[in-house]
Design a protein around this motif. Structure first.
Motif, PDB file in Angstrom:
ATOM      1  N   ASP A 194       0.015 -41.333 -38.153  1.00  0.00           N
ATOM      2  CA  ASP A 194       0.840 -40.538 -37.234  1.00  0.00           C
ATOM      3  C   ASP A 194       1.450 -39.331 -37.940  1.00  0.00           C
ATOM      4  OD1 ASP A 194       0.376 -42.222 -35.106  1.00  0.00           O
ATOM      5  OD2 ASP A 194       1.970 -43.615 -35.736  1.00  0.00           O
ATOM      6  N   ASP A 195       1.873 -39.570 -39.192  1.00  0.00           N
ATOM      7  CA  ASP A 195       2.579 -38.549 -39.957  1.00  0.00           C
ATOM      8  C   ASP A 195       1.572 -37.540 -40.530  1.00  0.00           C
ATOM      9  OD1 ASP A 195       4.276 -37.221 -41.667  1.00  0.00           O
ATOM     10  OD2 ASP A 195       4.315 -38.826 -43.163  1.00  0.00           O
ATOM     11  N   VAL A 196       0.947 -36.744 -39.644  1.00  0.00           N
ATOM     12  CA  VAL A 196      -0.170 -35.912 -40.112  1.00  0.00           C
ATOM     13  C   VAL A 196       0.249 -34.795 -41.065  1.00  0.00           C
ATOM     14  CG1 VAL A 196      -1.742 -36.382 -38.209  1.00  0.00           C
ATOM     15  CG2 VAL A 196      -0.116 -34.497 -38.022  1.00  0.00           C
ATOM     16  N   LYS A 197       1.542 -34.412 -41.012  1.00  0.00           N
ATOM     17  CA  LYS A 197       2.028 -33.359 -41.920  1.00  0.00           C
ATOM     18  C   LYS A 197       1.837 -33.763 -43.380  1.00  0.00           C
ATOM     19  CE  LYS A 197       5.498 -30.414 -39.924  1.00  0.00           C
ATOM     20  NZ  LYS A 197       6.767 -30.584 -39.196  1.00  0.00           N
ATOM     21  N   ASN A 198       2.021 -35.068 -43.652  1.00  0.00           N
ATOM     22  CA  ASN A 198       1.927 -35.566 -45.026  1.00  0.00           C
ATOM     23  C   ASN A 198       0.584 -36.230 -45.312  1.00  0.00           C
ATOM     24  OD1 ASN A 198       4.531 -34.827 -45.959  1.00  0.00           O
ATOM     25  ND2 ASN A 198       5.327 -36.363 -44.523  1.00  0.00           N
ATOM     26  N   CYS A 199      -0.421 -35.767 -44.585  1.00  0.00           N
ATOM     27  CA  CYS A 199      -1.730 -36.411 -44.696  1.00  0.00           C
ATOM     28  C   CYS A 199      -2.774 -35.392 -45.142  1.00  0.00           C
ATOM     29  CB  CYS A 199      -2.074 -36.976 -43.312  1.00  0.00           C
ATOM     30  SG  CYS A 199      -3.736 -37.594 -43.190  1.00  0.00           S
ATOM     31  N   GLY A 200      -3.678 -35.824 -46.027  1.00  0.00           N
ATOM     32  CA  GLY A 200      -4.812 -34.990 -46.421  1.00  0.00           C
ATOM     33  C   GLY A 200      -6.069 -35.551 -45.790  1.00  0.00           C
ATOM     34  N   TYR A 201      -6.930 -34.676 -45.257  1.00  0.00           N
ATOM     35  CA  TYR A 201      -8.127 -35.148 -44.551  1.00  0.00           C
ATOM     36  C   TYR A 201      -9.399 -34.611 -45.207  1.00  0.00           C
ATOM     37  CZ  TYR A 201     -11.805 -35.421 -41.065  1.00  0.00           C
ATOM     38  OH  TYR A 201     -13.006 -35.642 -40.439  1.00  0.00           O
ATOM     39  N   HIS A 236      -3.450 -30.160 -44.481  1.00  0.00           N
ATOM     40  CA  HIS A 236      -4.231 -30.387 -45.703  1.00  0.00           C
ATOM     41  C   HIS A 236      -5.575 -30.961 -45.282  1.00  0.00           C
ATOM     42  CE1 HIS A 236      -0.653 -30.107 -48.345  1.00  0.00           C
ATOM     43  NE2 HIS A 236      -0.041 -30.602 -47.280  1.00  0.00           N
ATOM     44  N   LYS A 237      -6.575 -30.097 -45.181  1.00  0.00           N
ATOM     45  CA  LYS A 237      -7.866 -30.680 -44.820  1.00  0.00           C
ATOM     46  C   LYS A 237      -9.005 -29.944 -45.501  1.00  0.00           C
ATOM     47  CE  LYS A 237      -7.800 -28.318 -40.355  1.00  0.00           C
ATOM     48  NZ  LYS A 237      -7.710 -28.501 -38.904  1.00  0.00           N
ATOM     49  N   ILE A 238     -10.046 -30.721 -45.818  1.00  0.00           N
ATOM     50  CA  ILE A 238     -11.267 -30.136 -46.382  1.00  0.00           C
ATOM     51  C   ILE A 238     -12.398 -30.565 -45.454  1.00  0.00           C
ATOM     52  CG2 ILE A 238     -12.763 -29.948 -48.405  1.00  0.00           C
ATOM     53  CD1 ILE A 238     -10.426 -30.926 -50.143  1.00  0.00           C
ATOM     54  N   ILE A 239     -13.032 -29.572 -44.824  1.00  0.00           N
ATOM     55  CA  ILE A 239     -14.120 -29.862 -43.883  1.00  0.00           C
ATOM     56  C   ILE A 239     -15.439 -29.474 -44.553  1.00  0.00           C
ATOM     57  CG2 ILE A 239     -15.001 -29.449 -41.535  1.00  0.00           C
ATOM     58  CD1 ILE A 239     -12.144 -30.544 -41.493  1.00  0.00           C
ATOM     59  N   PHE A 240     -16.372 -30.404 -44.595  1.00  0.00           N
ATOM     60  CA  PHE A 240     -17.667 -30.161 -45.249  1.00  0.00           C
ATOM     61  C   PHE A 240     -18.734 -29.846 -44.202  1.00  0.00           C
ATOM     62  CE2 PHE A 240     -15.281 -33.211 -47.858  1.00  0.00           C
ATOM     63  CZ  PHE A 240     -15.215 -32.515 -49.055  1.00  0.00           C
ATOM     64  N   ASP A 241     -19.750 -29.052 -44.630  1.00  0.00           N
ATOM     65  CA  ASP A 241     -20.834 -28.670 -43.711  1.00  0.00           C
ATOM     66  C   ASP A 241     -21.728 -29.839 -43.338  1.00  0.00           C
ATOM     67  OD1 ASP A 241     -20.025 -26.116 -43.819  1.00  0.00           O
ATOM     68  OD2 ASP A 241     -21.543 -25.435 -45.255  1.00  0.00           O
ATOM     69  N   ASP A 242     -21.953 -30.729 -44.312  1.00  0.00           N
ATOM     70  CA  ASP A 242     -22.897 -31.834 -44.070  1.00  0.00           C
ATOM     71  C   ASP A 242     -22.613 -32.954 -45.073  1.00  0.00           C
ATOM     72  OD1 ASP A 242     -23.882 -30.924 -46.505  1.00  0.00           O
ATOM     73  OD2 ASP A 242     -25.518 -29.801 -45.589  1.00  0.00           O
ATOM     74  N   VAL A 243     -23.400 -34.026 -44.958  1.00  0.00           N
ATOM     75  CA  VAL A 243     -23.165 -35.211 -45.793  1.00  0.00           C
ATOM     76  C   VAL A 243     -23.343 -34.896 -47.283  1.00  0.00           C
ATOM     77  CG1 VAL A 243     -24.153 -37.457 -46.387  1.00  0.00           C
ATOM     78  CG2 VAL A 243     -23.659 -36.907 -44.029  1.00  0.00           C
ATOM     79  N   GLY A 301     -12.033 -33.967 -53.933  1.00  0.00           N
ATOM     80  CA  GLY A 301     -11.044 -33.906 -52.847  1.00  0.00           C
ATOM     81  C   GLY A 301      -9.919 -34.909 -53.081  1.00  0.00           C
ATOM     82  N   PHE A 302     -10.268 -36.124 -53.462  1.00  0.00           N
ATOM     83  CA  PHE A 302      -9.249 -37.140 -53.794  1.00  0.00           C
ATOM     84  C   PHE A 302      -8.310 -36.606 -54.875  1.00  0.00           C
ATOM     85  CE2 PHE A 302     -12.010 -41.187 -52.824  1.00  0.00           C
ATOM     86  CZ  PHE A 302     -11.725 -41.046 -51.479  1.00  0.00           C
ATOM     87  N   ARG A 303      -8.909 -36.058 -55.918  1.00  0.00           N
ATOM     88  CA  ARG A 303      -8.088 -35.592 -57.046  1.00  0.00           C
ATOM     89  C   ARG A 303      -7.237 -34.380 -56.658  1.00  0.00           C
ATOM     90  NH1 ARG A 303      -9.273 -37.396 -62.507  1.00  0.00           N
ATOM     91  NH2 ARG A 303     -10.853 -39.028 -62.484  1.00  0.00           N
ATOM     92  N   LYS A 304      -7.769 -33.517 -55.797  1.00  0.00           N
ATOM     93  CA  LYS A 304      -7.005 -32.356 -55.352  1.00  0.00           C
ATOM     94  C   LYS A 304      -5.779 -32.823 -54.555  1.00  0.00           C
ATOM     95  CE  LYS A 304      -7.554 -28.005 -52.801  1.00  0.00           C
ATOM     96  NZ  LYS A 304      -6.645 -28.194 -51.652  1.00  0.00           N
ATOM     97  N   PHE A 305      -5.986 -33.772 -53.649  1.00  0.00           N
ATOM     98  CA  PHE A 305      -4.872 -34.242 -52.826  1.00  0.00           C
ATOM     99  C   PHE A 305      -3.790 -34.936 -53.672  1.00  0.00           C
ATOM    100  CE2 PHE A 305      -7.689 -34.364 -48.805  1.00  0.00           C
ATOM    101  CZ  PHE A 305      -7.275 -33.096 -48.453  1.00  0.00           C
ATOM    102  N   GLU A 306      -4.199 -35.539 -54.779  1.00  0.00           N
ATOM    103  CA  GLU A 306      -3.200 -36.175 -55.657  1.00  0.00           C
ATOM    104  C   GLU A 306      -2.189 -35.161 -56.187  1.00  0.00           C
ATOM    105  OE1 GLU A 306      -5.519 -38.068 -58.698  1.00  0.00           O
ATOM    106  OE2 GLU A 306      -5.420 -40.003 -57.689  1.00  0.00           O
ATOM    107  N   THR A 307      -2.614 -33.905 -56.317  1.00  0.00           N
ATOM    108  CA  THR A 307      -1.715 -32.889 -56.866  1.00  0.00           C
ATOM    109  C   THR A 307      -0.863 -32.252 -55.769  1.00  0.00           C
ATOM    110  OG1 THR A 307      -3.258 -31.045 -56.587  1.00  0.00           O
ATOM    111  CG2 THR A 307      -3.450 -32.324 -58.629  1.00  0.00           C
ATOM    112  N   GLU A 308      -1.127 -32.577 -54.511  1.00  0.00           N
ATOM    113  CA  GLU A 308      -0.346 -32.014 -53.406  1.00  0.00           C
ATOM    114  C   GLU A 308       0.632 -33.079 -52.919  1.00  0.00           C
ATOM    115  OE1 GLU A 308      -3.336 -30.558 -50.669  1.00  0.00           O
ATOM    116  OE2 GLU A 308      -4.166 -29.248 -52.208  1.00  0.00           O
TER     117      GLU A 308
END
Ligand code: TXA
Ligand code: MG
Length: 327
Positions: free
Chosen positions: A253-260, A273-280, A290-297
């Protein structure tokens, strides 16, 4: 310990850097190097003291066996008992993100420590010029798990290796970003009649099955014991990971504090905070970074999209996502 770092030209590796790194390996030290999947933490696979240092640097359980990285087919023949299935796969694919588990050749002096006490051994030839020149120059198989602290996301760039390993190992070679982003596919070919998929990864299942003209089997509970690495929680960032399926309710619910991270944009207001990829393929390439980037935010949750496809890197990606999100 002071860790030497060296930036290398991936397509034309500087001989001075390769020679320094191979000397370190030959004298029992640890060198992190790029492969086409993730960065590896290398040691001389035949030197038990060197291999022990890998477990210490990573904080890795000592029953989890290592993959031997090779640079030629002849090297493989001396280490394992070859069979026709293995030969066919090697001929068709290597160098590639495909690791084969085979019975160990009794005349090969592979320490028990390297293979986690098993009578089998995992081998692969990485598809990366830096890795291949390094193995060649070291003139010994290089045991290399992913170059992260045990349990953490695998490193796909120099900075991630540096964050986990600086001060713990002799040298890190910076060869830029790895391509696949998830580790090699591991298959057990000890029994040519029953070929087991131990870990889905960078080499898609259907491509292997196409060459073998038969299906890879999933290990039952008993044979699962043969791949100890698959028992542990793995690849996890230090923030909880939740899974989202396209068109289902968003799990936080708390999307402000969420990374996607995902292919489809959930299009939710305040999900910034979102990273959208073109394909698999791009998703696999960017999952761990992406995991490591979100750890720093400053965020409290990571939400990842569940990849639904049944081809390409989706199976490997689902495996990593499940492990990262398990408690
Ligand atoms: O892409 C990769 O494979 C990367 C790069 C660095 O090459 N390496 C990597 O290593 O992912 P590691 O140690 O993180 O994972 C090795 C996997 C583990 O799941 C381990 O249990 C399995 O291979 N393995 C190794 N030897 C085995 C054996 N003899 N029998 C069954 N599984 C084995
Ligand atoms: Mg690993």
């Amino acid at each position: 310990m002071t860790t030497i770092t060296a930036k290398i030209n991936k397509w034309n590796p500087e001989p001075e850097i390769i020679s320094m790194a191979s000397e370190i390996l030959r004298s029992g030290g640890l060198v992190a190097f790029p492969t086409e999947t993730v960065y590896g933490l290398g040691a001389d696979a035949l030197n038990v003291e060197a291999v022990k240092k890998i477990y210490e640097a990573k904080g890795r359980p000592s029953d989890n066996p290592l993959i031997l990285h090779l640079s030629s087919y002849e090297q493989a023949e001396g280490l394992v008992i070859m069979n026709d299935v293995a030969k066919k796969l090697i001929k068709n694919f290597w160098p590639a993100p495909l690791t084969l588990v085979l019975n160990v050749n009794p005349s090969a002096k592979i320490p028990l420590r390297t293979r986690g006490g098993l009578d089998t051994v995992a081998i692969r030839m990485p598809d990366n010029p830096v890795a291949l020149s390094l193995i060649d120059a070291a003139k010994t198989p290089i045991a290399a798990p992913s170059a992260n602290l045990s349990g953490r996301p695998s490193p796909t760039d120099f900075q991630s290796v540096f964050n986990d390993m600086n001060g713990k190992i002799e040298m890190i070679i910076d060869g830029g970003e790895t391509e696949a982003g998830i580790e090699s596919t591991v298959i057990d070919v000890t029994n040519p009649e029953k070929i087991l998929m131990l870990r889905p990864g960078g080499m898609p299942r259907e491509i292997i099955e196409g060459v073998l003209e038969k299906e890879l089997e999933i290990p039952d509970a008993l044979s699962k014991k043969r791949s100890p690495g698959t028992r542990y929680r793995h690849y996890a960032p230090n923030i909880p990971v939740k899974i989202w399926q396209y068109e289902k309710n968003f799990p936080v619910d708390d999307v402000k504090n969420c990374g996607y991270l995902g292919i489809n944009d959930p299009e939710i207001k305040n999900l910034n905070h979102k990273i959208i990829f073109d394909d698999v393929k791009n998703y696999a390439h960017g999952l761990f970074s992406g995991f490591r980037k979100f750890e720093t935010e400053k965020i409290s949750y990571i939400v990842v999209e569940w990849p639904e496809d049944d081809f390409g890197l989706s199976e490997g990606l689902r495996d990593r996502i499940l492990r990262a999100s398990s408690k």
